[in-house]
Design an enzyme around this catalytic site. Structure first.
Site, PDB file in Angstrom:
ATOM      1  N   ILE A   1      -3.197   0.569   3.535  1.00  0.00           N
ATOM      2  CA  ILE A   1      -3.955   0.519   4.224  1.00  0.00           C
ATOM      3  C   ILE A   1      -5.789   1.128   4.396  1.00  0.00           C
ATOM      4  O   ILE A   1      -5.948   2.322   4.062  1.00  0.00           O
ATOM      5  CB  ILE A   1      -4.010   1.606   5.678  1.00  0.00           C
ATOM      6  CG1 ILE A   1      -2.222   0.937   5.549  1.00  0.00           C
ATOM      7  CG2 ILE A   1      -4.727   1.451   7.031  1.00  0.00           C
ATOM      8  CD1 ILE A   1      -2.182  -0.841   5.719  1.00  0.00           C
ATOM      9  N   GLU A   2      -6.794   0.197   4.689  1.00  0.00           N
ATOM     10  CA  GLU A   2      -8.540   0.592   4.437  1.00  0.00           C
ATOM     11  C   GLU A   2      -8.885   0.440   5.240  1.00  0.00           C
ATOM     12  O   GLU A   2     -10.168   0.658   5.089  1.00  0.00           O
ATOM     13  CB  GLU A   2      -8.604  -0.417   3.100  1.00  0.00           C
ATOM     14  CG  GLU A   2      -7.732   0.377   1.871  1.00  0.00           C
ATOM     15  CD  GLU A   2      -8.361  -0.507   0.620  1.00  0.00           C
ATOM     16  OE1 GLU A   2      -9.503  -0.708   0.721  1.00  0.00           O
ATOM     17  OE2 GLU A   2      -7.905  -0.521  -0.323  1.00  0.00           O
ATOM     18  N   GLY A   3      -8.241   0.032   7.063  1.00  0.00           N
ATOM     19  CA  GLY A   3      -9.458  -0.089   7.687  1.00  0.00           C
ATOM     20  C   GLY A   3      -9.212  -0.401   9.597  1.00  0.00           C
ATOM     21  O   GLY A   3      -7.630  -0.332   9.225  1.00  0.00           O
TER      22      GLY A   3
END
Length: 305
Positions: A151-153
């Site tokens: 999860i990056e954004g």
């Protein structure tokens, strides 16, 4: 007679030492699915390099959206052509390789809007890719081993709930996470704090404050030590780029330096699990994973849970 006994004892010692060194090859995970030129999943499994492969990515989900895979040209999810990988997934699992579905990535439209939304996504994952599947899904008839959180954004909310709901489905669902190395990770800190993840492969790259740079390992090792002492996880992997151009903001470690200067330090930590490489495509170009597998001797073991 005493001298002969001593000689036999020494031989036994050296044989035992040799066996102990070769009993455990370094455990390596990687990401497959984001470049058509990385070859097929079966080809990746046949190398004997990887113990865990993350299928990247399910990058649309949550908020009532229809979940969608992005496998970057390997297949076209809307037309149903990704079912061709079901047989390859089963083949890889037959070799003892764990196959996980990775959620998120650097690009996509994904978020969780509430606990109920997290429950809905967990239900979808369970019924489509995991043990609740009763018919062919987007990846055919294969049942995956678990879910990876990359999860990056967009939002950091409710991923702890998603992890709980997935584990409530079955304790055998393997959960992994790929946080950035600044601690705690903004997007997944709360989820990792649940202690539900079997493995965490922290990304020690594209983050100058906590990565290798110009032959200096201090920031990298200090960050590694913070992660090992701060999270409740059995297996902590060092996430690395498999090529210099795989990490535009740095963190690439020449494989000889990794083997001589980094692995001997981190392998001694109790939570050491192995090395994660981004990605299969870059590894094809450099042979980074093969160099690690053939030249190093690790103690990392992957939990069977």
């Amino acid at each position: 007679m005493a001298r002969k006994s001593q000689t036999i004892a020494l031989l036994i010692f050296f044989v035992a030492a040799a066996l102990s060194k070769t009993s455990y090859a370094t455990v390596i995970s990687t990401y497959w699915g984001q470049n058509l030129y990385e070859g097929t999943l079966k080809e990746a499994c046949d190398t004997g390099i990887y113990d865990i492969i993350n299928l990247a990515f399910l990058n649309v989900f949550g908020g009532g959206q229809t979940p969608s895979l992005n496998l970057a040209g390997h297949c076209d999810p809307p037309s149903g052509t990704c079912v061709i990988f079901g047989e390859q997934i089963t083949y890889c699992q037959g070799l003892g390789i764990k196959i996980l579905l990775s959620l998120g990535g650097a690009a996509g439209n994904y978020y969780l809007s509430s606990q109920d939304d997290a429950q809905s996504v967990a239900d979808y994952l369970w019924n489509t890719f995991l043990g609740g599947r009763t018919s062919a899904g987007p990846l055919g008839d294969a049942t995956l081993d678990g879910i990876d959180f990359d999860i990056e954004g967009i939002s950091n909310l409710y991923y702890d709930d998603l992890a709980r709901f997935l584990k409530e489905k079955s304790e055998s669902v393997y959960l992994s996470a790929a946080p950035q190395c600044p601690f705690p990770d903004y997007y997944m800190g709360a989820a990792i704090a649940t202690g539900l993840f079997d493995t965490v492969w922290t990304q020690f790259y594209n983050n100058p404050p906590c990565q290798y740079s110009d032959g200096v390992t201090d920031d990298l090792i200090n960050s590694w030590n913070q992660w090992t002492t701060s999270i409740n996880v059995t297996n902590l992997f060092m996430g690395l780029p498999a090529a210099e151009n795989a990490a535009p903001s740095g963190g690439y470690i020449p494989v000889d330096n990794l083997i001589s200067d980094v692995l001997p330090v981190i392998e001694s930590t109790a939570k050491y699990g192995g090395v994660m490489l981004w990605s299969r495509y870059y590894d094809v170009q450099t042979g980074y994973g093969a160099s690690i597998k053939s030249s190093t001797l690790g103690d990392g073991l992957v939990s069977s849970s």
